[in-house]
Design an enzyme around this catalytic site. Structure first.
Site, PDB file in Angstrom:
ATOM      1  N   GLU A   1       0.901  -1.135   0.073  1.00 55.19           N
ATOM      2  CA  GLU A   1       0.040   0.088   0.082  1.00 55.19           C
ATOM      3  C   GLU A   1       0.796   1.305   0.061  1.00 55.19           C
ATOM      4  O   GLU A   1       0.905   2.126   0.929  1.00 55.19           O
ATOM      5  CB  GLU A   1      -1.039   0.014   1.203  1.00 55.19           C
ATOM      6  CG  GLU A   1      -1.679  -1.100   1.265  1.00 55.19           C
ATOM      7  CD  GLU A   1      -2.837  -1.174   2.379  1.00 55.19           C
ATOM      8  OE1 GLU A   1      -3.004   0.092   2.900  1.00 55.19           O
ATOM      9  OE2 GLU A   1      -3.614  -1.904   2.683  1.00 55.19           O
TER      10      GLU A   1
ATOM     11  N   GLU B   1      -5.430  -8.409   1.159  1.00 53.32           N
ATOM     12  CA  GLU B   1      -6.189  -8.052   2.274  1.00 53.32           C
ATOM     13  C   GLU B   1      -7.374  -7.715   2.208  1.00 53.32           C
ATOM     14  O   GLU B   1      -7.941  -7.112   1.361  1.00 53.32           O
ATOM     15  CB  GLU B   1      -5.400  -6.753   3.104  1.00 53.32           C
ATOM     16  CG  GLU B   1      -4.165  -7.073   3.871  1.00 53.32           C
ATOM     17  CD  GLU B   1      -3.658  -5.697   4.350  1.00 53.32           C
ATOM     18  OE1 GLU B   1      -4.643  -4.636   4.735  1.00 53.32           O
ATOM     19  OE2 GLU B   1      -2.404  -5.265   4.134  1.00 53.32           O
TER      20      GLU B   1
HETATM   21  O1  IFM Z   1      -4.466  -2.329   9.300  1.00 57.92           O
HETATM   22  C1  IFM Z   1      -4.265  -1.880   8.063  1.00 57.92           C
HETATM   23  C2  IFM Z   1      -3.079  -2.710   7.388  1.00 57.92           C
HETATM   24  O2  IFM Z   1      -2.066  -2.407   7.781  1.00 57.92           O
HETATM   25  C3  IFM Z   1      -3.111  -2.241   6.009  1.00 57.92           C
HETATM   26  N1  IFM Z   1      -4.398  -2.286   5.116  1.00 57.92           N
HETATM   27  C4  IFM Z   1      -5.379  -1.879   5.664  1.00 57.92           C
HETATM   28  C5  IFM Z   1      -5.637  -2.248   7.203  1.00 57.92           C
HETATM   29  C6  IFM Z   1      -6.785  -1.976   7.935  1.00 57.92           C
HETATM   30  O3  IFM Z   1      -6.841  -0.424   8.111  1.00 57.92           O
END
Ligand code: IFM
Length: 470
Positions: free
Chosen positions: A179, A376
């Protein structure tokens, strides 16, 4: 190993055969959010250790110094994953645990921790998926300029080579950077993440150097990973963008947000260019001198996979008059992301599983990407331990079920989607929100560090069992 028995839910099972053979069913975490043990292995401070000490930076005033003690409890956590039948584990490596100062000296025991983690995963039959950078930059590198400085990208290439040389005989699946939009725009633009800087030009340079770091990381991993069938790529966080309102300015706000949230990353990594309209937008705050000849070819090194972290859409409108507060949209402070008023999670993020279909179908249609993974997906909810000792997180079960179905829909539409990772395996340190927002499918009692699989973990375990014929 005793498998954990399933528990009943009201949710109809997803049809077997909705996912291709070999589809990876995983769970994900990141180093600073779970490890604790910040003084073990000679680990150096990261930008998050520093940022957490800034008064008001973290909602509950907490930090990751203990987190969920995964540095000490790792074998127990891997055993729990195995009991749940989780097929793959996406973890990140803490750069300052491997290289305390971000360059030079290497911590043998830091590297050994990750080596042991990989061995335990392989012994348990769990596929390791390693991420090199999930936001915990060594503070020593920030002191030398951080991501806005070109040298940080070069140092990342060295770090990638060190880690690839040690783990690459056993780990085939790698993500360079997680990210990068968050690292650049929240870290150096709006300042709500570490290092908390609010400098639009620095945010733009940081984005470029994170991408360059990715390119150097790809080369370093290609040179060092010897595990069969390597899959090397990057993990992005796409947001389908929807204009709120019909004014031309609202549509332009949506174009601007789409440019900085999605297209700069896709275009640079997959096409070797930046979109012209985005260069115009960010040109308002940056002379773009940080972009050197040859950089985009480095950034666009061929990759074997792309990870996508999907949480929500962005509903966007034009906010007349420049915003007074620091913006994560450099050059476009007059855009605003608004709450669309749908069912929301505990972070007030709208729940829109069909946005996941939009995101991957659009990427597939417009860019001809390599195989995709949802690296994710998950939700924060206000979980409580019930008198029966369980955590009945029906809202999270519904959330995950809806998004897994969205993955099946995308696959049916022709997208080459090869895996899904629930965020997160464990409750953890949710960055500026501290410990108040729980994303885990496994509950953690932060006093005792006791782990309790929530109903969502048991639902996920049963889903995996049915889908894999286990
Ligand atoms: O916790 C975060 C993660 O570190 C990166 N992606 C989004 C998640 C939720 O905010």
């Amino acid at each position: 190993m005793t498998p954990i028995p399933p528990r009943d839910t009201d949710i109809a099972p997803i049809a077997a055969g909705s996912f291709p053979e070999g589809f990876l069913w995983g769970a994900a975490t990141s180093s600073y959010q779970i490890e604790g043990g910040v003084h073990l292995d000679g680990r150096g401070p990261s930008i998050w250790d520093t940022f957490c000490r800034v008064p008001g930076a973290i909602v509950d005033g907490s930090d990751g110094s203990v987190a969920v003690s995964h540095r000490s409890r790792m074998p127990h956590d891997v055993a729990l994953m195995a009991r749940l039948g989780i097929g793959a584990y996406r973890f990140s490596i803490a750069w300052p645990r491997v290289q305390p100062l971000g360059s030079g000296q290497v911590s043998a025991s830091g590297l050994d921790f990750y080596s042991q983690l990989v061995d335990q995963l392989l012994t348990a039959g769990i596929v390791p998926v390693a991420t090199l950078y999930h936001w915990d930059l060594p503070q020593a590198l920030e002191d030398r300029g951080g991501w806005p400085a070109r040298d940080t990208a070069k140092r990342f290439g060295d770090y990638a080579e060190i880690v690839g040389s040690v783990l690459g005989d056993r780990v085939a699946r790698w993500s360079t950077v997680n990210e990068p939009w968050c690292s650049a725009m929240l870290g150096y633009g709006s300042g709500v993440h570490a290092p908390g800087r609010t400098e639009p030009a620095a945010a733009v340079a940081a984005a470029h150097h994170l991408l360059l770091a990715h390119g150097f990381g790809v080369d370093a991993l290609r040179a060092t990973v010897s595990a069969p069938e390597p899959e090397i790529g990057i993990t992005l966080n796409p947001y389908p963008v929807v204009p709120v309102g019909d004014e031309e300015a609202d549509h332009d706000a949506a174009r601007r947000v789409d440019g900085i949230a999605n297209r700069i990353w896709y275009d640079s990594v997959l096409r070797g260019s930046y979109p012209d309209d985005v260069l115009d937008d960010i040109g308002a705050v940056s002379d773009l001198d940080h972009i050197h000849d040859g950089d985009l070819a480095q950034i666009a090194r061929p990759i074997d996979m792309m990870g996508l972290n999907y949480y929500r859409r962005h509903h966007v409108r034009h906010l007349p008059g420049a915003s007074a507060s620091p913006s994560p949209w450099p050059g476009s402070p007059d855009v605003e992301v608004v709450d669309p008023g749908r069912p929301v999670t505990d972070l007030l993020w709208a729940i829109e599983p069909d946005g996941l279909v939009d995101a991957v179908v659009a990427l597939h249609r417009d860019y001809d990407p390599p195989p995709l993974y949802v690296h994710e997906n998950g939700a924060a909810f206000a979980d409580v331990v019930a008198p029966d000792g369980r955590v009945h997180d029906a809202d999270r079960v519904e959330f995950l079920d809806g998004h897994v179905r969205a993955c099946a829909e995308a696959i049916a539409a022709g997208v080459d989607l090869r895996g899904y990772f629930a965020w997160s395996f464990l409750d953890n340190f949710e960055w500026a929100e501290g410990y108040r927002k729980r994303f885990g499918i496994v509950h953690v009692d932060y006093e005792t560090q006791e782990r309790t699989p929530k109903d969502s973990a048991l639902w996920y375990s049963e889903l995996i069992r049915r889908q894999t014929g286990g």
